[in-house]
Design an enzyme around this catalytic site. Structure first.
Site, PDB file in Angstrom:
ATOM      1  N   CYS A   1      63.669  53.708  68.629  1.00  0.00           N
ATOM      2  CA  CYS A   1      63.532  53.535  70.542  1.00  0.00           C
ATOM      3  C   CYS A   1      62.798  53.012  71.450  1.00  0.00           C
ATOM      4  O   CYS A   1      63.542  51.594  71.847  1.00  0.00           O
ATOM      5  CB  CYS A   1      63.572  54.934  70.466  1.00  0.00           C
ATOM      6  SG  CYS A   1      63.323  55.562  72.085  1.00  0.00           S
TER       7      CYS A   1
ATOM      8  N   HIS B   1      60.962  56.420  77.794  1.00  0.00           N
ATOM      9  CA  HIS B   1      60.755  56.582  76.390  1.00  0.00           C
ATOM     10  C   HIS B   1      59.824  55.272  76.904  1.00  0.00           C
ATOM     11  O   HIS B   1      59.673  54.764  75.726  1.00  0.00           O
ATOM     12  CB  HIS B   1      61.460  56.278  75.467  1.00  0.00           C
ATOM     13  CG  HIS B   1      61.031  57.333  74.082  1.00  0.00           C
ATOM     14  ND1 HIS B   1      61.658  57.228  72.941  1.00  0.00           N
ATOM     15  CD2 HIS B   1      60.188  57.590  74.176  1.00  0.00           C
ATOM     16  CE1 HIS B   1      60.124  57.605  72.192  1.00  0.00           C
ATOM     17  NE2 HIS B   1      59.310  57.551  73.370  1.00  0.00           N
TER      18      HIS B   1
END
Ligand SMILES: *[C@@H]1O[C@H](CO)[C@@H](O)[C@H](O)[C@H]1NC(C)=O
Length: 507
Positions: free
Chosen positions: A74, A130
């Site tokens: 990710c 993130h």
């Protein structure tokens, strides 16, 4: 004489302003939609039982990218989207950003959002960030976004917007906790925000929206009504919930497109859709028939779902499938130079992304023939054999992969090597070969996209060439930046942040 000079000046001044204003108005809006841990298989148009009418239609009317790559996990996919640069250039080679560690996307990297602001766009980030938050400077609103509604972490609960337990809150509007959204499903929160921004957009200003859904990432949670159509179709409860999360995502994207149409901005908007990495088998995602899954250097880890949908694509590419080689880092120059007709000057160098706008819009060749998939020197699996392990400083015990033309080299770890069948079918999984000391695999991806036929013995010269290419990238790499966690100081329930995730003071 002087009066005439002033007159000429004024005429020039207003003409220039008019041209600029017109250019600003006609610049296309850009929406980048990311889905999270969304398997290559897990969309209707890839033959699954998932009901995704919106994605199927948008992809079907646009250009499907079927030779398109992201990173196997990710944060690096997001960092490359934001910078147009390989993660080896700024130390993020290893794993994802840990919320308890003092690390973020280095703040001296130029971001896509900063560049779009320079190009005259309003910039909006919605959903999962993130990319770190330990310092104020790391936050989306300090990285080029005018507005932010979303999550700083990577895998919190979808209703309580918290991690690791309900007490720790992680839904923010700009710099404040958005506590009123506690209890509203994440996909609905992000869809609604996207619609609000579209509705309130000033018509003279183009917008750039990064719509980063957290679905269908674990934890597997969804409002019950999305599960109903799948009862009796999926026996496995996790797979059923996951499919329902994708349905909700599909519905949300449909509502965003409808908002564009209602507002009259659809005709001048480019929608880019991408998954962020392969589906995670443990969390009900699936990438059949590709090999491996999330985190893997095999195709199942990083060959992504992707398409571009826009009325401004050339007629001849609408409804086609592109097999040109594209990579997540390409969006940076593609959007800035290609779509926004601006410049990437001032970005950190080198840029690894290529401007693919003409290639996508008109169906011409990709500007790219190579992808450094990654080199992670902290992920080392001792072993290896023969001369392939004799190189220095790079050696094949390091987890790495590179693509050059149709060829791909994978080195290091050989876990996650199987072909994992979708649980909802009669297809049978194929387990990977038994663990050996083999640390280098060579595939011709065009002939063998499922990576069943290792050619490292038969084609030693190709193998050597790819090892030399990866060695070159390794020599150019920045040392990995992966500081230790500081759980006490980062803990928002003990560092004075009143249980809301946000910047803290490291040791
Ligand atoms: C959100 O709501 C849940 C359930 O009502 C509650 O347990 C939790 O404390 C709330 N979180 C915040 C940050 O208020």
């Amino acid at each position: 004489m002087a009066a005439r000079g002033v007159l000429i000046f004024l005429v020039l001044y207003f003409t220039l302003n008019l041209i600029q204003a017109k250019d600003k108005k006609t610049k296309p809006n850009v929406i980048v939609i990311l889905s999270d841990d969304h398997g290559y298989r897990d969309v209707g148009y890839h033959g699954s039982l998932f009901d995704t009418p919106v994605l199927d239609q948008l992809a079907g009317e646009g250009v499907k990218l079927e030779n398109y790559y992201v990173q196997p996990v990710c944060s690096p996919t997001r960092s490359q989207l934001m910078t147009g640069r390989y993660q080896t250039r700024y130390g993020l080679q290893h794993a994802v950003l840990d919320p308890l560690a003092p690390a973020c996307l280095p703040t001296d990297e130029m971001t896509l959002a900063q560049k779009m602001k320079e190009a005259g766009y309003s910039t909006h980030m919605i959903g999962k960030w993130h990319l770190g938050f330990f310092e104020e400077a790391c936050l989306p609103t300090n990285r080029g976004f005018d507005t932010f509604l979303g999550l700083l972490l990577g895998g919190g609960f979808h209703f309580s917007h918290s991690f690791p337990s309900a007490a720790y809150y992680d839904m923010h509007r700009n710099r404040s906790p958005a506590k009123e959204l506690n209890g509203t499903y994440s996909t609905h929160v992000f869809t609604n925000e996207a619609i609000d921004i579209i509705n309130n957009q000033d018509e003279d200003t183009p917008f750039f929206m990064y719509l980063s859904y957290q679905a269908p990432h674990a934890p597997l949670e969804v409002p019950e009504e999305y599960k109903d159509p799948y009862r009796g179709i999926f026996q496995d409860e996790d797979r059923l919930t996951y499919a329902a999360m994708v349905s909700c995502l599909d519905e949300g994207i449909g509502q965003v497109v409808q908002a564009l149409k209602n507002k009259g901005t659809y005709d001048n908007t480019v929608i880019i859709f991408s998954s962020d990495n392969g589906g995670s088998i443990q969390d009900a995602g699936n990438n059949w028939p590709l090999r491996g899954f999330k985190l893997s250097m095999f195709e199942g880890g990083m060959r992504a779902l992707g398409f571009v949908h826009s009325p401004i694509l050339s007629e001849k590419v609408k409804g086609t499938v592109s097999n040109e080689l594209y990579h997540i880092s390409d969006w940076y120059p593609t959007i800035i130079e290609g779509i926004a007709r601006s410049s990437t000057r001032g970005s950190k160098s080198p840029l690894d992304g290529k401007n693919q706008w003409r290639s996508i819009r008109d169906g011409t060749c990709s500007q790219r023939h190579e992808i450094l998939h990654n080199i992670d020197p902290l992920w080392v699996v001792p072993g290896g054999r023969d001369w392939v392990n004799a190189m220095s400083p790079f050696n094949v015990s390091i987890n790495a992969a590179i693509r050059f033309g149709d060829w791909k080299l994978v080195t290091g770890d050989n876990g996650r090597t199987g072909w994992y069948a979708p649980p909802d079918t009669n297809i049978v999984s194929i387990s990977g070969p038994p663990t050996t000391d083999q640390r280098a695999w060579l595939f011709n991806i065009k002939d063998d996209p499922l990576e069943m036929n290792d050619l490292s013995e038969e084609r030693p010269r190709v193998l050597k060439f790819l090892l030399q290419r990866i060695q070159k990238y390794y020599e150019q790499s920045t040392p990995v930046f992966y500081p230790d966690a500081q759980p006490q100081l980062a803990d928002p329930c003990s560092n004075g942040n009143e249980c809301v995730w946000g910047p803290w003071t490291p040791m």
